[in-house]
Design a protein around this motif. Sequence first.
Motif, PDB file in Angstrom:
ATOM      1  N   UNK A 106      22.908  36.019  33.451  1.00 23.35           N
ATOM      2  CA  UNK A 106      23.654  35.160  34.027  1.00 23.35           C
ATOM      3  C   UNK A 106      25.214  34.897  34.174  1.00 23.35           C
ATOM      4  N   UNK A 107      25.891  34.261  34.109  1.00 23.03           N
ATOM      5  CA  UNK A 107      27.676  33.685  33.975  1.00 23.03           C
ATOM      6  C   UNK A 107      28.650  34.673  33.464  1.00 23.03           C
ATOM      7  N   UNK A 108      27.661  34.970  32.361  1.00 18.57           N
ATOM      8  CA  UNK A 108      28.855  35.277  30.729  1.00 18.57           C
ATOM      9  C   UNK A 108      28.666  37.034  30.946  1.00 18.57           C
ATOM     10  N   UNK A 109      27.576  37.548  31.570  1.00 16.42           N
ATOM     11  CA  UNK A 109      27.726  39.170  32.254  1.00 16.42           C
ATOM     12  C   UNK A 109      28.249  39.128  33.068  1.00 16.42           C
ATOM     13  N   UNK A 110      28.409  38.278  34.010  1.00 13.85           N
ATOM     14  CA  UNK A 110      29.942  38.519  35.048  1.00 13.85           C
ATOM     15  C   UNK A 110      31.182  38.478  34.610  1.00 13.85           C
ATOM     16  N   UNK A 111      31.357  37.876  33.649  1.00 15.54           N
ATOM     17  CA  UNK A 111      32.634  37.895  32.921  1.00 15.54           C
ATOM     18  C   UNK A 111      32.430  39.149  31.704  1.00 15.54           C
ATOM     19  N   UNK A 112      31.613  39.465  31.602  1.00 15.68           N
ATOM     20  CA  UNK A 112      31.741  40.120  30.390  1.00 15.68           C
ATOM     21  C   UNK A 112      32.216  41.487  31.155  1.00 15.68           C
ATOM     22  N   UNK A 113      31.836  42.031  32.476  1.00 19.82           N
ATOM     23  CA  UNK A 113      32.092  42.961  32.998  1.00 19.82           C
ATOM     24  C   UNK A 113      33.647  42.747  34.267  1.00 19.82           C
ATOM     25  N   UNK A 114      33.537  41.503  33.964  1.00 19.37           N
ATOM     26  CA  UNK A 114      35.632  41.423  34.445  1.00 19.37           C
ATOM     27  C   UNK A 114      36.057  41.731  32.645  1.00 19.37           C
ATOM     28  N   UNK A 115      35.791  40.458  32.264  1.00 27.95           N
ATOM     29  CA  UNK A 115      37.223  41.416  31.333  1.00 27.95           C
ATOM     30  C   UNK A 115      37.301  42.696  30.739  1.00 27.95           C
ATOM     31  N   UNK A 116      35.793  43.494  30.564  1.00 31.20           N
ATOM     32  CA  UNK A 116      36.313  45.058  30.349  1.00 31.20           C
ATOM     33  C   UNK A 116      37.209  45.657  31.173  1.00 31.20           C
ATOM     34  N   UNK A 117      36.897  45.448  32.912  1.00 25.60           N
ATOM     35  CA  UNK A 117      37.537  45.512  33.923  1.00 25.60           C
ATOM     36  C   UNK A 117      38.655  46.022  34.534  1.00 25.60           C
ATOM     37  N   UNK A 118      38.934  44.454  33.724  1.00 22.69           N
ATOM     38  CA  UNK A 118      40.504  44.115  34.140  1.00 22.69           C
ATOM     39  C   UNK A 118      41.103  44.666  33.484  1.00 22.69           C
ATOM     40  N   UNK A 119      42.605  45.541  34.404  1.00 21.87           N
ATOM     41  CA  UNK A 119      43.663  45.841  33.912  1.00 21.87           C
ATOM     42  C   UNK A 119      44.642  44.599  33.355  1.00 21.87           C
ATOM     43  N   UNK A 120      43.821  44.019  32.557  1.00 21.93           N
ATOM     44  CA  UNK A 120      45.572  43.540  32.453  1.00 21.93           C
ATOM     45  C   UNK A 120      44.881  41.850  31.454  1.00 21.93           C
ATOM     46  N   UNK A 121      46.645  40.539  30.975  1.00 20.20           N
ATOM     47  CA  UNK A 121      46.359  40.783  29.387  1.00 20.20           C
ATOM     48  C   UNK A 121      45.021  39.137  29.741  1.00 20.20           C
ATOM     49  N   UNK A 122      45.046  39.071  30.859  1.00 22.42           N
ATOM     50  CA  UNK A 122      44.250  36.955  31.884  1.00 22.42           C
ATOM     51  C   UNK A 122      43.211  38.075  32.587  1.00 22.42           C
ATOM     52  N   UNK A 123      42.496  37.166  32.560  1.00 20.53           N
ATOM     53  CA  UNK A 123      41.020  37.070  33.553  1.00 20.53           C
ATOM     54  C   UNK A 123      41.259  35.587  34.463  1.00 20.53           C
ATOM     55  N   UNK A 124      41.115  34.966  35.308  1.00 13.37           N
ATOM     56  CA  UNK A 124      41.194  33.753  36.163  1.00 13.37           C
ATOM     57  C   UNK A 124      39.705  34.246  36.818  1.00 13.37           C
ATOM     58  N   UNK A 125      38.603  33.093  36.612  1.00 14.91           N
ATOM     59  CA  UNK A 125      37.055  33.343  37.386  1.00 14.91           C
ATOM     60  C   UNK A 125      36.642  31.961  38.018  1.00 14.91           C
ATOM     61  N   UNK A 126      36.078  32.562  39.201  1.00 14.95           N
ATOM     62  CA  UNK A 126      35.732  31.542  39.931  1.00 14.95           C
ATOM     63  C   UNK A 126      33.981  31.993  40.194  1.00 14.95           C
ATOM     64  N   UNK A 127      33.638  30.600  40.444  1.00 13.03           N
ATOM     65  CA  UNK A 127      31.921  31.307  41.360  1.00 13.03           C
ATOM     66  C   UNK A 127      32.231  31.212  42.906  1.00 13.03           C
ATOM     67  N   UNK A 128      31.563  32.119  43.392  1.00 16.86           N
ATOM     68  CA  UNK A 128      31.245  32.503  45.094  1.00 16.86           C
ATOM     69  C   UNK A 128      30.739  31.485  45.703  1.00 16.86           C
ATOM     70  N   UNK A 129      30.817  30.157  45.391  1.00 19.86           N
ATOM     71  CA  UNK A 129      29.784  28.963  45.830  1.00 19.86           C
ATOM     72  C   UNK A 129      30.828  28.493  46.286  1.00 19.86           C
ATOM     73  N   UNK A 130      32.266  28.119  46.142  1.00 24.36           N
ATOM     74  CA  UNK A 130      32.963  27.428  45.623  1.00 24.36           C
ATOM     75  C   UNK A 130      33.852  27.475  46.546  1.00 24.36           C
ATOM     76  N   UNK A 131      34.357  27.581  48.417  1.00 24.70           N
ATOM     77  CA  UNK A 131      34.535  27.300  49.104  1.00 24.70           C
ATOM     78  C   UNK A 131      36.140  26.519  49.055  1.00 24.70           C
ATOM     79  N   UNK A 132      36.567  25.223  48.568  1.00 26.91           N
ATOM     80  CA  UNK A 132      37.102  24.568  48.954  1.00 26.91           C
ATOM     81  C   UNK A 132      38.119  24.908  47.133  1.00 26.91           C
ATOM     82  N   UNK A 133      37.965  25.672  46.058  1.00 25.67           N
ATOM     83  CA  UNK A 133      38.808  26.088  44.777  1.00 25.67           C
ATOM     84  C   UNK A 133      40.377  25.833  45.219  1.00 25.67           C
TER      85      UNK A 133
END
Length: 212
Positions: free
Chosen positions: A87-114
Amino acid sequence: MEPTRRPTRERITGLVLAGGRGTRMGGVDKGLQPLHGEPLAAHVLKRLAPQTGALLISANRHTDIYAALGAPFGATIVADTLPDFPGPLAGLLAGLRSAQSDYLLSAPCDTPWLPVDLGARLAEALESSAADIATVTTSDAGGNASLHPVFALLRTRLADDLADFLQAGERKVRAWYARHTTVEVAFTDERAFYNINSLQELADLERHRGPG
């Protein structure tokens, strides 16, 4: 890392969540389905990139294709560390672990008008509320509120807690958010957060320039 540093653009890593099974689309890779001549994930990347510093794409299939999509934006591909598409929390975890920054901004891939001001508005709310997570709510014409939890700005220091949460077998985004100080930011344009859940919806939208 200094958690009190302001969530300015250069301190935010963007994450496009494209690691799901695509169950409601018959198992296809949702982010790679075309809309107006481009994959859905490409639309999201174009809108998210100006709002962040570095970019990540959470993908568990077709990583070479996603790497090519992300190359113009300098995006890096990250995969779930947990098996079986949890699920999406696993993706968030991968992002949080990989980010070399203080913050992570997430968005799903199926929302082309964000929204193009998604990051700025969530950052303002996160800072003013001294929160750990800022996420999105909208209301329909009848005043019924909806939460869009995978649109979120998170402090990357939350990675260890999320790992523990997932290790315990938990999978619900809202349940994890409830463990932390979370601020909900109201956006007026509900259509901007429209997510495409079926191939029929995609076909219908192909004939228009936006949802609705």
